[in-house]
Enzyme design. Structure first.
Site, PDB file in Angstrom:
ATOM      1  N   LYS A 116      -8.680 -21.046  -2.426  1.00 23.83           N
ATOM      2  CA  LYS A 116      -8.137 -19.702  -2.498  1.00 23.83           C
ATOM      3  C   LYS A 116      -8.758 -18.777  -1.465  1.00 23.83           C
ATOM      4  CE  LYS A 116      -8.299 -20.241  -7.465  1.00 23.83           C
ATOM      5  NZ  LYS A 116      -9.011 -19.835  -8.662  1.00 23.83           N
ATOM      6  N   GLY A 117      -9.870 -19.219  -0.906  1.00 20.39           N
ATOM      7  CA  GLY A 117     -10.690 -18.347  -0.065  1.00 20.39           C
ATOM      8  C   GLY A 117      -9.970 -17.721   1.104  1.00 20.39           C
TER       9      GLY A 117
ATOM     10  N   GLU B  13      -8.935 -21.423   7.262  1.00 22.80           N
ATOM     11  CA  GLU B  13     -10.058 -21.556   6.320  1.00 22.80           C
ATOM     12  C   GLU B  13     -10.824 -20.249   6.233  1.00 22.80           C
ATOM     13  OE1 GLU B  13     -11.586 -23.237   4.134  1.00 22.80           O
ATOM     14  OE2 GLU B  13     -12.011 -25.309   4.689  1.00 22.80           O
ATOM     15  N   ASP B  14     -11.485 -20.017   5.096  1.00 21.57           N
ATOM     16  CA  ASP B  14     -12.355 -18.851   4.987  1.00 21.57           C
ATOM     17  C   ASP B  14     -13.681 -19.092   5.701  1.00 21.57           C
ATOM     18  OD1 ASP B  14     -13.126 -20.799   3.134  1.00 21.57           O
ATOM     19  OD2 ASP B  14     -13.331 -19.425   1.446  1.00 21.57           O
TER      20      ASP B  14
ATOM     21  N   ASP C  92     -18.797 -24.572   6.162  1.00 20.46           N
ATOM     22  CA  ASP C  92     -20.215 -24.604   5.830  1.00 20.46           C
ATOM     23  C   ASP C  92     -20.781 -25.973   6.219  1.00 20.46           C
ATOM     24  OD1 ASP C  92     -22.641 -23.942   4.643  1.00 20.46           O
ATOM     25  OD2 ASP C  92     -21.941 -24.209   2.600  1.00 20.46           O
TER      26      ASP C  92
ATOM     27  N   LYS D 285     -20.603 -21.450   9.691  1.00 21.70           N
ATOM     28  CA  LYS D 285     -22.059 -21.545   9.467  1.00 21.70           C
ATOM     29  C   LYS D 285     -22.549 -22.824  10.121  1.00 21.70           C
ATOM     30  CE  LYS D 285     -22.642 -19.888   4.734  1.00 21.70           C
ATOM     31  NZ  LYS D 285     -23.071 -20.334   3.395  1.00 21.70           N
TER      32      LYS D 285
ATOM     33  N   PHE E 184     -25.556 -17.267   1.773  1.00 19.74           N
ATOM     34  CA  PHE E 184     -24.349 -17.332   0.958  1.00 19.74           C
ATOM     35  C   PHE E 184     -23.679 -15.964   0.968  1.00 19.74           C
ATOM     36  CE2 PHE E 184     -21.657 -17.499  -2.752  1.00 19.74           C
ATOM     37  CZ  PHE E 184     -21.121 -18.768  -2.640  1.00 19.74           C
ATOM     38  N   VAL E 185     -22.437 -15.926   1.406  1.00 24.40           N
ATOM     39  CA  VAL E 185     -21.724 -14.656   1.537  1.00 24.40           C
ATOM     40  C   VAL E 185     -20.603 -14.561   0.506  1.00 24.40           C
ATOM     41  CG1 VAL E 185     -22.254 -14.512   4.002  1.00 24.40           C
ATOM     42  CG2 VAL E 185     -20.096 -15.550   3.257  1.00 24.40           C
TER      43      VAL E 185
ATOM     44  N   ASP F  58     -15.926 -16.207  -2.831  1.00 21.86           N
ATOM     45  CA  ASP F  58     -16.393 -15.938  -4.192  1.00 21.86           C
ATOM     46  C   ASP F  58     -17.783 -16.481  -4.472  1.00 21.86           C
ATOM     47  OD1 ASP F  58     -15.447 -18.741  -4.158  1.00 21.86           O
ATOM     48  OD2 ASP F  58     -15.884 -18.671  -6.293  1.00 21.86           O
TER      49      ASP F  58
ATOM     50  N   ARG G  14     -14.131 -11.926  -4.733  1.00 21.70           N
ATOM     51  CA  ARG G  14     -13.146 -12.198  -3.682  1.00 21.70           C
ATOM     52  C   ARG G  14     -12.452 -10.922  -3.223  1.00 21.70           C
ATOM     53  NH1 ARG G  14     -12.226 -17.818  -3.504  1.00 21.70           N
ATOM     54  NH2 ARG G  14     -12.264 -18.847  -5.528  1.00 21.70           N
TER      55      ARG G  14
HETATM   56  P1  IMP Z   1     -18.071 -27.101   3.173  1.00 17.45           P
HETATM   57  O1  IMP Z   1     -17.778 -26.764   4.627  1.00 17.45           O
HETATM   58  O2  IMP Z   1     -17.586 -28.465   2.834  1.00 17.45           O
HETATM   59  O3  IMP Z   1     -19.522 -26.960   2.822  1.00 17.45           O
HETATM   60  O4  IMP Z   1     -17.286 -26.141   2.187  1.00 17.45           O
HETATM   61  C1  IMP Z   1     -16.730 -24.967   2.593  1.00 17.45           C
HETATM   62  C2  IMP Z   1     -16.193 -24.238   1.382  1.00 17.45           C
HETATM   63  O5  IMP Z   1     -17.259 -23.901   0.493  1.00 17.45           O
HETATM   64  C3  IMP Z   1     -15.557 -22.911   1.783  1.00 17.45           C
HETATM   65  O6  IMP Z   1     -14.180 -23.039   2.026  1.00 17.45           O
HETATM   66  C4  IMP Z   1     -15.905 -22.014   0.608  1.00 17.45           C
HETATM   67  O7  IMP Z   1     -14.920 -22.115  -0.408  1.00 17.45           O
HETATM   68  C5  IMP Z   1     -17.205 -22.555   0.093  1.00 17.45           C
HETATM   69  N1  IMP Z   1     -18.348 -21.848   0.695  1.00 17.45           N
HETATM   70  C6  IMP Z   1     -19.213 -22.310   1.605  1.00 17.45           C
HETATM   71  N2  IMP Z   1     -20.131 -21.390   1.951  1.00 17.45           N
HETATM   72  C7  IMP Z   1     -19.817 -20.275   1.231  1.00 17.45           C
HETATM   73  C8  IMP Z   1     -20.400 -18.954   1.152  1.00 17.45           C
HETATM   74  O8  IMP Z   1     -21.371 -18.582   1.832  1.00 17.45           O
HETATM   75  N3  IMP Z   1     -19.786 -18.105   0.293  1.00 17.45           N
HETATM   76  C9  IMP Z   1     -18.701 -18.441  -0.463  1.00 17.45           C
HETATM   77  N4  IMP Z   1     -18.126 -19.648  -0.402  1.00 17.45           N
HETATM   78  C10 IMP Z   1     -18.675 -20.571   0.430  1.00 17.45           C
HETATM   79 MG    MG Z   2     -15.414 -21.089  -3.245  1.00 18.70          MG
END
Ligand code: IMP
Ligand code: MG
Length: 189
Positions: free
Chosen positions: A49-50, A105-106, A109, A139, A160-161, A167, A173
């Site tokens: 949903k991000g 994507e939001d 990470d 990130k 963590f943002v 969220d 959100r």
């Molecule tokens: P990753 O790249 O597999 O670690 O996952 C990314 C997803 O984790 C993002 O689309 C977010 O939904 C969530 N996420 C990662 N870092 C953050 C953060 O700092 N704040 C909020 N959600 C995050």
């Molecule tokens: Mg999330």
């Protein structure tokens, strides 16, 4: 009733990216995308949903005809991390065949949820003309699995943002800016 009252802005320790900075950067991304996709059949695919607020603002800064859709994938379950199995919970409504797809994507990470690489492969297999990735936040210090990023709004530190679609436990959100939570918020209660 919630056991913890979320006061939204009262829970924010620091605003990292103001509404104005976000809007300014999205206008630039929109210009870039407008230029790069001129004359192409563009389809934006947001990962719920991000991405929702980012998608809404981004599409209004892209000045060529486009379509957009959303997918929901299982991503943060223990399953995903250990087995690498990604399930599509909500698929695209229409075919992407011969369309130029931009995944929205939001935040990227660790890259470990594999949502992105899975979706890239999945959409390529459906004969899209091209598949690229646009993320509002990156990130890179946390990256453990390489994912391609073609359009990036901002690079952020390993913090963590929340806000602007992102969220913590389903909350925050709706904040119009991106910020850091006060440490006590994580304490529960
Ligand atoms: P990753 O790249 O597999 O670690 O996952 C990314 C997803 O984790 C993002 O689309 C977010 O939904 C969530 N996420 C990662 N870092 C953050 C953060 O700092 N704040 C909020 N959600 C995050
Ligand atoms: Mg999330």
């Amino acid at each position: 009733m919630l056991s913890h009252t979320y006061n939204l802005e009262d829970d924010i320790a620091k605003v990292l990216l103001s509404e104005d900075r976000i809007a300014g950067r999205i206008a630039e991304l929109g210009e870039e995308i407008t230029r790069d996709y001129a004359g192409k059949d563009l389809m934006l695919v947001g990962i719920l949903k991000g991405c929702s607020l980012f998608m809404a603002d981004l599409v209004r800064q892209i000045k060529i005809p486009l379509a957009y859709d959303f997918v929901a994938v299982s991503s943060y379950g223990a399953d995903t991390k250990t087995s690498g199995v990604v399930r599509i919970l909500k698929d695209l409504d229409e075919s992407v065949e011969s369309k130029h797809v931009l995944i929205v994507e939001d935040i990227i990470d660790t890259g470990l949820t594999l949502r992105l690489s899975y979706l890239l492969d999945n959409i390529r297999a459906r004969r899209a003309a091209s598949v690229k990735v646009c993320t509002l936040l990156d990130k890179p210090s946390r990256r453990r699995v390489e994912v391609p990023v073609d359009y990036r709004g901002f690079t952020v530190e390993d913090q963590f943002v929340v806000g602007y679609g992102m969220d913590y436990q389903g909350r925050y959100r709706s904040l119009p800016f991106i910020g850091l939570l006060k440490p006590e918020v994580y304490g529960g209660g």
